[in-house]
Motif scaffolding. Structure first.
Motif, PDB file in Angstrom:
ATOM      1  N   VAL A   1       2.063 -13.281  -6.530  1.00 42.72           N
ATOM      2  CA  VAL A   1       1.771 -13.519  -5.120  1.00 42.72           C
ATOM      3  C   VAL A   1       2.182 -12.276  -4.334  1.00 42.72           C
ATOM      4  O   VAL A   1       3.300 -11.783  -4.485  1.00 42.72           O
ATOM      5  CB  VAL A   1       2.537 -14.762  -4.612  1.00 42.72           C
ATOM      6  CG1 VAL A   1       2.268 -14.997  -3.146  1.00 42.72           C
ATOM      7  CG2 VAL A   1       2.166 -15.990  -5.440  1.00 42.72           C
ATOM      8  N   ILE A   2       1.267 -11.770  -3.481  1.00 40.33           N
ATOM      9  CA  ILE A   2       1.500 -10.515  -2.764  1.00 40.33           C
ATOM     10  C   ILE A   2       1.139 -10.699  -1.289  1.00 40.33           C
ATOM     11  O   ILE A   2       0.047 -11.192  -0.975  1.00 40.33           O
ATOM     12  CB  ILE A   2       0.663  -9.368  -3.366  1.00 40.33           C
ATOM     13  CG1 ILE A   2       0.999  -9.179  -4.857  1.00 40.33           C
ATOM     14  CG2 ILE A   2       0.892  -8.066  -2.596  1.00 40.33           C
ATOM     15  CD1 ILE A   2       0.059  -8.240  -5.583  1.00 40.33           C
ATOM     16  N   GLY A   3       2.044 -10.264  -0.395  1.00 41.85           N
ATOM     17  CA  GLY A   3       1.765 -10.337   1.039  1.00 41.85           C
ATOM     18  C   GLY A   3       0.715  -9.324   1.461  1.00 41.85           C
ATOM     19  O   GLY A   3      -0.359  -9.675   1.950  1.00 41.85           O
ATOM     20  N   PHE A   4       0.986  -8.031   1.305  1.00 37.76           N
ATOM     21  CA  PHE A   4       0.053  -6.947   1.608  1.00 37.76           C
ATOM     22  C   PHE A   4      -0.180  -6.154   0.327  1.00 37.76           C
ATOM     23  O   PHE A   4       0.749  -5.570  -0.215  1.00 37.76           O
ATOM     24  CB  PHE A   4       0.613  -6.001   2.681  1.00 37.76           C
ATOM     25  CG  PHE A   4       0.635  -6.594   4.064  1.00 37.76           C
ATOM     26  CD1 PHE A   4      -0.466  -6.473   4.898  1.00 37.76           C
ATOM     27  CD2 PHE A   4       1.760  -7.252   4.532  1.00 37.76           C
ATOM     28  CE1 PHE A   4      -0.443  -7.011   6.182  1.00 37.76           C
ATOM     29  CE2 PHE A   4       1.788  -7.789   5.810  1.00 37.76           C
ATOM     30  CZ  PHE A   4       0.680  -7.673   6.636  1.00 37.76           C
ATOM     31  N   LYS A   5      -1.437  -6.107  -0.116  1.00 38.91           N
ATOM     32  CA  LYS A   5      -1.789  -5.393  -1.351  1.00 38.91           C
ATOM     33  C   LYS A   5      -2.628  -4.177  -0.965  1.00 38.91           C
ATOM     34  O   LYS A   5      -3.788  -4.305  -0.577  1.00 38.91           O
ATOM     35  CB  LYS A   5      -2.558  -6.321  -2.283  1.00 38.91           C
ATOM     36  CG  LYS A   5      -2.810  -5.756  -3.657  1.00 38.91           C
ATOM     37  CD  LYS A   5      -3.416  -6.840  -4.534  1.00 38.91           C
ATOM     38  CE  LYS A   5      -3.568  -6.501  -5.977  1.00 38.91           C
ATOM     39  NZ  LYS A   5      -3.868  -5.166  -6.318  1.00 38.91           N
ATOM     40  N   ILE A   6      -2.032  -2.998  -1.038  1.00 36.69           N
ATOM     41  CA  ILE A   6      -2.672  -1.761  -0.627  1.00 36.69           C
ATOM     42  C   ILE A   6      -3.007  -0.971  -1.896  1.00 36.69           C
ATOM     43  O   ILE A   6      -2.152  -0.316  -2.469  1.00 36.69           O
ATOM     44  CB  ILE A   6      -1.740  -0.925   0.292  1.00 36.69           C
ATOM     45  CG1 ILE A   6      -1.084  -1.799   1.364  1.00 36.69           C
ATOM     46  CG2 ILE A   6      -2.494   0.251   0.882  1.00 36.69           C
ATOM     47  CD1 ILE A   6      -2.037  -2.497   2.287  1.00 36.69           C
TER      48      ILE A   6
ATOM     49  N   VAL B   1       6.619 -12.058  -7.154  1.00 36.00           N
ATOM     50  CA  VAL B   1       6.289 -12.112  -5.728  1.00 36.00           C
ATOM     51  C   VAL B   1       6.606 -10.737  -5.132  1.00 36.00           C
ATOM     52  O   VAL B   1       7.628 -10.129  -5.471  1.00 36.00           O
ATOM     53  CB  VAL B   1       7.041 -13.244  -4.995  1.00 36.00           C
ATOM     54  CG1 VAL B   1       8.539 -13.044  -4.992  1.00 36.00           C
ATOM     55  CG2 VAL B   1       6.543 -13.399  -3.567  1.00 36.00           C
ATOM     56  N   ARG B   2       5.687 -10.220  -4.314  1.00 36.71           N
ATOM     57  CA  ARG B   2       5.862  -8.917  -3.664  1.00 36.71           C
ATOM     58  C   ARG B   2       5.515  -9.058  -2.180  1.00 36.71           C
ATOM     59  O   ARG B   2       4.506  -9.692  -1.842  1.00 36.71           O
ATOM     60  CB  ARG B   2       4.918  -7.861  -4.257  1.00 36.71           C
ATOM     61  CG  ARG B   2       5.204  -7.470  -5.676  1.00 36.71           C
ATOM     62  CD  ARG B   2       4.136  -6.455  -6.160  1.00 36.71           C
ATOM     63  NE  ARG B   2       4.438  -5.964  -7.484  1.00 36.71           N
ATOM     64  CZ  ARG B   2       3.991  -6.508  -8.603  1.00 36.71           C
ATOM     65  NH1 ARG B   2       3.218  -7.568  -8.570  1.00 36.71           N
ATOM     66  NH2 ARG B   2       4.311  -5.987  -9.772  1.00 36.71           N
ATOM     67  N   GLY B   3       6.287  -8.390  -1.328  1.00 30.59           N
ATOM     68  CA  GLY B   3       5.940  -8.349   0.084  1.00 30.59           C
ATOM     69  C   GLY B   3       4.824  -7.345   0.333  1.00 30.59           C
ATOM     70  O   GLY B   3       3.771  -7.672   0.869  1.00 30.59           O
ATOM     71  N   PHE B   4       5.063  -6.086  -0.049  1.00 30.57           N
ATOM     72  CA  PHE B   4       4.094  -5.001   0.076  1.00 30.57           C
ATOM     73  C   PHE B   4       3.925  -4.359  -1.298  1.00 30.57           C
ATOM     74  O   PHE B   4       4.919  -4.053  -1.953  1.00 30.57           O
ATOM     75  CB  PHE B   4       4.589  -3.925   1.052  1.00 30.57           C
ATOM     76  CG  PHE B   4       4.647  -4.365   2.486  1.00 30.57           C
ATOM     77  CD1 PHE B   4       3.648  -4.001   3.379  1.00 30.57           C
ATOM     78  CD2 PHE B   4       5.708  -5.124   2.949  1.00 30.57           C
ATOM     79  CE1 PHE B   4       3.708  -4.397   4.711  1.00 30.57           C
ATOM     80  CE2 PHE B   4       5.778  -5.524   4.276  1.00 30.57           C
ATOM     81  CZ  PHE B   4       4.777  -5.165   5.164  1.00 30.57           C
ATOM     82  N   SER B   5       2.683  -4.135  -1.704  1.00 29.24           N
ATOM     83  CA  SER B   5       2.400  -3.518  -2.984  1.00 29.24           C
ATOM     84  C   SER B   5       1.447  -2.346  -2.763  1.00 29.24           C
ATOM     85  O   SER B   5       0.414  -2.494  -2.110  1.00 29.24           O
ATOM     86  CB  SER B   5       1.744  -4.543  -3.916  1.00 29.24           C
ATOM     87  OG  SER B   5       1.266  -3.940  -5.093  1.00 29.24           O
ATOM     88  N   PHE B   6       1.815  -1.175  -3.293  1.00 29.29           N
ATOM     89  CA  PHE B   6       0.980   0.019  -3.203  1.00 29.29           C
ATOM     90  C   PHE B   6       0.648   0.473  -4.615  1.00 29.29           C
ATOM     91  O   PHE B   6       1.545   0.727  -5.402  1.00 29.29           O
ATOM     92  CB  PHE B   6       1.722   1.149  -2.476  1.00 29.29           C
ATOM     93  CG  PHE B   6       2.067   0.810  -1.060  1.00 29.29           C
ATOM     94  CD1 PHE B   6       1.209   1.136  -0.026  1.00 29.29           C
ATOM     95  CD2 PHE B   6       3.246   0.148  -0.767  1.00 29.29           C
ATOM     96  CE1 PHE B   6       1.520   0.813   1.283  1.00 29.29           C
ATOM     97  CE2 PHE B   6       3.565  -0.182   0.529  1.00 29.29           C
ATOM     98  CZ  PHE B   6       2.703   0.149   1.565  1.00 29.29           C
ATOM     99  N   ALA B   7      -0.638   0.580  -4.932  1.00 27.39           N
ATOM    100  CA  ALA B   7      -1.057   1.047  -6.251  1.00 27.39           C
ATOM    101  C   ALA B   7      -2.190   2.051  -6.080  1.00 27.39           C
ATOM    102  O   ALA B   7      -3.179   1.765  -5.403  1.00 27.39           O
ATOM    103  CB  ALA B   7      -1.513  -0.118  -7.117  1.00 27.39           C
ATOM    104  N   GLY B   8      -2.035   3.235  -6.657  1.00 30.99           N
ATOM    105  CA  GLY B   8      -3.068   4.253  -6.583  1.00 30.99           C
ATOM    106  C   GLY B   8      -3.364   4.721  -5.168  1.00 30.99           C
ATOM    107  O   GLY B   8      -4.457   5.170  -4.882  1.00 30.99           O
TER     108      GLY B   8
END
Length: 198
Positions: free
Chosen positions: A32-37, A84-91
């Motif tokens: 579950v991710i809040g903001f997936k960037i 669970v992640r609040g903000f996720s940055f990938a690539g």
């Protein structure tokens, strides 16, 4: 690519004929991710809040046998569907995250991460951000599901990212590791924590 993937599927299905740890479109379970960037350039997030997210997902199972990665396309080892992640940055590159907050993130059976800078993300800047109430609960009996609680994690391939002027409460993990920040990347900077736990 397709023939290689199909050969992996043929050898990795469970007794019931289903492939484990995926959905019907063969996505890697990320939790579950809040903001997936993902795969963005020059993203800017200001005064964004992630509050009260709980992942009740089960931890990994041995029904499909022993494995190092839960899915042939997974970037990281073990099972991530209970995270669970609040903000996720990938690539992503050159993102600015300013005056954002994460509070009350709970994973019943996996990792709980406030801000997670993954894969080959570069130049992610977090300024004046906060994190509180991050909890990783449960116990992984098979060693397949992570159980860490962390305010910020810079993963191995992340580079030249920075967090400054932050206020993170110490997270809680019932059976795993817990850190305000973890940096496994290269050239990342963690400076100027603005508060301390009381």
């Amino acid at each position: 690519f397709l023939s290689n993937l199909l050969s992996k599927l043929a050898t990795k299905t469970g007794d019931n004929g289903y492939y484990c740890n995926t959905d019907t479109m063969f996505h890697v379970n990320k939790g579950v991710i809040g903001f997936k960037i993902d795969n963005t350039d020059d993203a800017e997030l200001k005064q964004c809040d992630v509050k009260r997210i709980v992942n009740y997902g089960a931890s990994a199972s041995r029904r499909c046998g022993r494995y190092h990665r839960s899915h042939p396309l997974a970037t990281y080892p073990r099972y991530g569907g209970a995270t669970v992640r609040g903000f996720s940055f990938a690539g992503s590159r050159n993102a600015i995250v300013k005056k954002c907050s994460v509070s009350d993130l709970v994973s019943e059976n996996g990792d709980a991460l406030g801000y997670d800078v993954l894969t080959d993300s570069r130049n992610i800047r977090l300024e004046s951000c906060s994190a509180s109430g991050i909890q990783a609960l449960g116990e992984d009996t098979f060693g397949l599901t992570p159980n860490a609680a962390c305010g910020l994690r810079f993963c191995e391939a992340s580079k030249n990212s920075r967090i400054s002027d932050f206020c993170f409460e110490t997270p809680f993990a019932s059976k795993g590791i817990m850190f305000k920040t973890m940096d496994f990347g290269k050239g990342n900077t963690i400076v100027n924590e603005q508060c301390a736990d009381s």
